[in-house]
Design a protein around this motif. Structure first.
Motif, PDB file in Angstrom:
ATOM      1  N   ALA A  75     -17.962  11.432   4.041  1.00 27.23           N
ATOM      2  CA  ALA A  75     -19.105  12.214   4.507  1.00 27.23           C
ATOM      3  C   ALA A  75     -20.418  11.594   4.039  1.00 27.23           C
ATOM      4  CB  ALA A  75     -18.985  13.655   4.024  1.00 27.23           C
ATOM      5  N   GLU A  76     -20.487  11.187   2.784  1.00 22.51           N
ATOM      6  CA  GLU A  76     -21.722  10.590   2.244  1.00 22.51           C
ATOM      7  C   GLU A  76     -22.039   9.258   2.934  1.00 22.51           C
ATOM      8  OE1 GLU A  76     -21.066  10.211  -1.920  1.00 22.51           O
ATOM      9  OE2 GLU A  76     -21.215  12.361  -2.312  1.00 22.51           O
ATOM     10  N   ARG A  77     -21.054   8.423   3.110  1.00 20.72           N
ATOM     11  CA  ARG A  77     -21.287   7.109   3.712  1.00 20.72           C
ATOM     12  C   ARG A  77     -21.598   7.212   5.203  1.00 20.72           C
ATOM     13  NH1 ARG A  77     -16.474   4.015   0.329  1.00 20.72           N
ATOM     14  NH2 ARG A  77     -17.544   4.182  -1.687  1.00 20.72           N
ATOM     15  N   SER A  78     -21.043   8.216   5.868  1.00 21.93           N
ATOM     16  CA  SER A  78     -21.371   8.421   7.277  1.00 21.93           C
ATOM     17  C   SER A  78     -22.813   8.897   7.440  1.00 21.93           C
ATOM     18  CB  SER A  78     -20.423   9.439   7.908  1.00 21.93           C
ATOM     19  OG  SER A  78     -19.108   8.950   7.914  1.00 21.93           O
ATOM     20  N   LYS A  79     -23.273   9.770   6.531  1.00 25.04           N
ATOM     21  CA  LYS A  79     -24.665  10.225   6.592  1.00 25.04           C
ATOM     22  C   LYS A  79     -25.630   9.075   6.329  1.00 25.04           C
ATOM     23  CE  LYS A  79     -23.930  14.989   5.140  1.00 25.04           C
ATOM     24  NZ  LYS A  79     -24.167  15.952   4.057  1.00 25.04           N
ATOM     25  N   GLU A  80     -25.259   8.160   5.447  1.00 20.61           N
ATOM     26  CA  GLU A  80     -26.107   6.989   5.195  1.00 20.61           C
ATOM     27  C   GLU A  80     -26.238   6.119   6.447  1.00 20.61           C
ATOM     28  OE1 GLU A  80     -24.434   4.878   1.905  1.00 20.61           O
ATOM     29  OE2 GLU A  80     -24.855   6.495   0.480  1.00 20.61           O
ATOM     30  N   ALA A  81     -25.221   6.102   7.287  1.00 18.88           N
ATOM     31  CA  ALA A  81     -25.231   5.324   8.525  1.00 18.88           C
ATOM     32  C   ALA A  81     -25.764   6.145   9.709  1.00 18.88           C
ATOM     33  CB  ALA A  81     -23.831   4.819   8.839  1.00 18.88           C
ATOM     34  N   ASP A  82     -26.348   7.320   9.436  1.00 14.17           N
ATOM     35  CA  ASP A  82     -26.908   8.223  10.450  1.00 14.17           C
ATOM     36  C   ASP A  82     -25.861   8.712  11.440  1.00 14.17           C
ATOM     37  OD1 ASP A  82     -29.459   8.191   9.386  1.00 14.17           O
ATOM     38  OD2 ASP A  82     -30.061   6.446  10.574  1.00 14.17           O
ATOM     39  N   VAL A  83     -24.681   8.979  10.965  1.00 15.99           N
ATOM     40  CA  VAL A  83     -23.618   9.559  11.798  1.00 15.99           C
ATOM     41  C   VAL A  83     -23.346  10.955  11.250  1.00 15.99           C
ATOM     42  CG1 VAL A  83     -21.214   9.380  12.528  1.00 15.99           C
ATOM     43  CG2 VAL A  83     -22.604   7.332  12.336  1.00 15.99           C
ATOM     44  N   TYR A  84     -23.641  11.972  12.078  1.00 18.46           N
ATOM     45  CA  TYR A  84     -23.488  13.348  11.632  1.00 18.46           C
ATOM     46  C   TYR A  84     -22.420  14.109  12.416  1.00 18.46           C
ATOM     47  CZ  TYR A  84     -27.759  12.398   9.103  1.00 18.46           C
ATOM     48  OH  TYR A  84     -28.675  11.856   8.247  1.00 18.46           O
ATOM     49  N   ALA A  85     -21.822  13.469  13.401  1.00 13.74           N
ATOM     50  CA  ALA A  85     -20.771  14.118  14.200  1.00 13.74           C
ATOM     51  C   ALA A  85     -19.668  13.101  14.461  1.00 13.74           C
ATOM     52  CB  ALA A  85     -21.331  14.625  15.516  1.00 13.74           C
ATOM     53  N   ILE A  86     -18.446  13.470  14.101  1.00 11.64           N
ATOM     54  CA  ILE A  86     -17.289  12.592  14.332  1.00 11.64           C
ATOM     55  C   ILE A  86     -16.189  13.431  14.978  1.00 11.64           C
ATOM     56  CG2 ILE A  86     -17.841  10.997  12.467  1.00 11.64           C
ATOM     57  CD1 ILE A  86     -15.778  12.340  10.740  1.00 11.64           C
ATOM     58  N   SER A  87     -15.162  12.760  15.453  1.00 11.13           N
ATOM     59  CA  SER A  87     -14.030  13.473  16.034  1.00 11.13           C
ATOM     60  C   SER A  87     -12.744  12.918  15.443  1.00 11.13           C
ATOM     61  CB  SER A  87     -14.023  13.338  17.557  1.00 11.13           C
ATOM     62  OG  SER A  87     -13.873  11.984  17.913  1.00 11.13           O
ATOM     63  N   TYR A  88     -11.727  13.751  15.476  1.00  9.94           N
ATOM     64  CA  TYR A  88     -10.409  13.327  15.014  1.00  9.94           C
ATOM     65  C   TYR A  88      -9.398  13.699  16.079  1.00  9.94           C
ATOM     66  CZ  TYR A  88      -6.138  12.827  12.353  1.00  9.94           C
ATOM     67  OH  TYR A  88      -4.894  12.444  11.948  1.00  9.94           O
ATOM     68  N   GLU A  89      -8.584  12.736  16.473  1.00  9.65           N
ATOM     69  CA  GLU A  89      -7.534  12.986  17.455  1.00  9.65           C
ATOM     70  C   GLU A  89      -6.186  12.859  16.764  1.00  9.65           C
ATOM     71  OE1 GLU A  89      -7.981  10.372  20.736  1.00  9.65           O
ATOM     72  OE2 GLU A  89      -9.850  11.309  21.385  1.00  9.65           O
ATOM     73  N   PRO A  90      -5.496  13.961  16.584  1.00 13.25           N
ATOM     74  CA  PRO A  90      -4.182  13.871  15.941  1.00 13.25           C
ATOM     75  C   PRO A  90      -3.178  13.167  16.845  1.00 13.25           C
ATOM     76  CG  PRO A  90      -4.625  16.109  16.657  1.00 13.25           C
ATOM     77  CD  PRO A  90      -5.866  15.321  16.912  1.00 13.25           C
ATOM     78  N   ARG A  91      -2.247  12.495  16.228  1.00 13.00           N
ATOM     79  CA  ARG A  91      -1.184  11.826  16.985  1.00 13.00           C
ATOM     80  C   ARG A  91      -0.224  12.873  17.539  1.00 13.00           C
ATOM     81  NH1 ARG A  91      -1.851   8.852  12.263  1.00 13.00           N
ATOM     82  NH2 ARG A  91      -2.732   6.783  12.625  1.00 13.00           N
ATOM     83  N   LYS A  92       0.706  12.412  18.330  1.00 10.00           N
ATOM     84  CA  LYS A  92       1.669  13.336  18.931  1.00 10.00           C
ATOM     85  C   LYS A  92       2.496  14.003  17.831  1.00 10.00           C
ATOM     86  CE  LYS A  92       5.281  13.440  22.402  1.00 10.00           C
ATOM     87  NZ  LYS A  92       6.100  12.652  23.322  1.00 10.00           N
ATOM     88  N   ASP A  93       2.627  15.308  17.935  1.00  9.10           N
ATOM     89  CA  ASP A  93       3.391  16.135  16.980  1.00  9.10           C
ATOM     90  C   ASP A  93       2.834  16.059  15.561  1.00  9.10           C
ATOM     91  OD1 ASP A  93       5.053  16.869  19.058  1.00  9.10           O
ATOM     92  OD2 ASP A  93       6.498  15.269  18.657  1.00  9.10           O
ATOM     93  N   GLU A  94       1.535  15.786  15.410  1.00 10.33           N
ATOM     94  CA  GLU A  94       0.927  15.751  14.079  1.00 10.33           C
ATOM     95  C   GLU A  94       0.153  17.045  13.858  1.00 10.33           C
ATOM     96  OE1 GLU A  94      -1.653  12.666  11.375  1.00 10.33           O
ATOM     97  OE2 GLU A  94      -2.139  12.825  13.485  1.00 10.33           O
ATOM     98  N   ARG A  95       0.366  17.660  12.740  1.00 11.02           N
ATOM     99  CA  ARG A  95      -0.319  18.908  12.404  1.00 11.02           C
ATOM    100  C   ARG A  95      -1.445  18.620  11.421  1.00 11.02           C
ATOM    101  NH1 ARG A  95       5.009  22.486  11.026  1.00 11.02           N
ATOM    102  NH2 ARG A  95       5.989  22.307  13.067  1.00 11.02           N
ATOM    103  N   ILE A  96      -2.524  19.356  11.595  1.00 11.73           N
ATOM    104  CA  ILE A  96      -3.648  19.199  10.671  1.00 11.73           C
ATOM    105  C   ILE A  96      -3.437  20.211   9.546  1.00 11.73           C
ATOM    106  CG2 ILE A  96      -6.159  19.270  10.431  1.00 11.73           C
ATOM    107  CD1 ILE A  96      -6.340  18.524  13.355  1.00 11.73           C
ATOM    108  N   GLU A  97      -2.695  19.785   8.574  1.00 10.54           N
ATOM    109  CA  GLU A  97      -2.391  20.612   7.408  1.00 10.54           C
ATOM    110  C   GLU A  97      -2.048  19.704   6.245  1.00 10.54           C
ATOM    111  OE1 GLU A  97       0.888  22.992   8.698  1.00 10.54           O
ATOM    112  OE2 GLU A  97       2.336  21.384   8.471  1.00 10.54           O
ATOM    113  N   GLY A  98      -1.941  20.270   5.088  1.00  9.44           N
ATOM    114  CA  GLY A  98      -1.589  19.486   3.898  1.00  9.44           C
ATOM    115  C   GLY A  98      -2.722  18.551   3.505  1.00  9.44           C
ATOM    116  N   LYS A  99      -2.381  17.300   3.197  1.00 12.63           N
ATOM    117  CA  LYS A  99      -3.381  16.333   2.736  1.00 12.63           C
ATOM    118  C   LYS A  99      -4.404  16.010   3.827  1.00 12.63           C
ATOM    119  CE  LYS A  99      -0.329  14.097  -0.569  1.00 12.63           C
ATOM    120  NZ  LYS A  99       0.340  12.845  -0.959  1.00 12.63           N
TER     121      LYS A  99
END
Length: 188
Positions: free
Chosen positions: A148-172
């Protein structure tokens, strides 16, 4: 000049006109044998051919269609869809997170140019010796905060994440993404 007589009735005098002579007034005034009204019209033989001529496919230009036919799809199976072609402009910055048995790595890339905007890993020299474990939940929070800190330094304030097939956004993975959100980055 040739004279062609196309009437079904023959001339009463049976006079033959030569092909080079022009009909004169006397030959025009000869009346046919039949007196009916229909016989005064010339007969026309019209032949209708129901079989169209076979066309060579390479001999003419085919019409352009808006959708691809099955043949074109088979020829070019790797052509991208509308979403695949426009998504890199709608969501230009993509988050990639990699979990190994020994470390955690996260990076933000620009889709169009494949340029890496920011990278954070627990395998770096400064983090490797200071953290008790390189793969636990605390390490995930540190990686998320650094991204987050390094992205703000590069003037990037919006990103996206595309999970792989059958990948859950949980845990680590969920911890890394939540930490990035808490530090002021918007997920699109």
């Amino acid at each position: 000049m040739a004279c062609i007589i196309s009437s079904s009735a023959a001339l009463s005098t049976r006079s033959l006109l030569s092909t080079d002579s022009i009909p004169t007034q006397s030959s025009r005034s000869i009346k046919p044998n039949s007196i009916s009204w229909v016989s005064s019209f010339p007969t026309i033989n019209i032949s209708i051919n129901n079989n169209p001529p076979s066309l060579n496919k390479n001999s003419f230009i085919q019409a352009a269609w808006t959708r691809r036919s099955r043949g074109e799809l088979e020829k070019k199976p790797n052509k991208k869809s509308w979403k695949q072609r426009t998504e890199m402009y709608m969501k230009p910055f993509l988050l990639n997170v990699f979990f190994s048995r020994k470390f955690i790595q996260a990076k933000v890339m620009h889709r169009g140019t494949s340029k890496v905007i920011s990278v954070a890993t627990t395998n770096a020299k400064d983090l490797r010796h200071s953290l008790p474990s390189l793969t636990d939940h605390n390490a995930c929070r540190i990686v998320g905060k650094l991204i987050a800190e390094r992205s703000k330094e590069a003037d990037v304030y919006a990103i996206s994440y595309e999970p792989r097939k059958d990948e859950r956004i949980e845990g680590k993975l969920g911890i890394v993404i939540d930490t990035i959100k808490e530090n002021g980055i918007i997920f699109v």
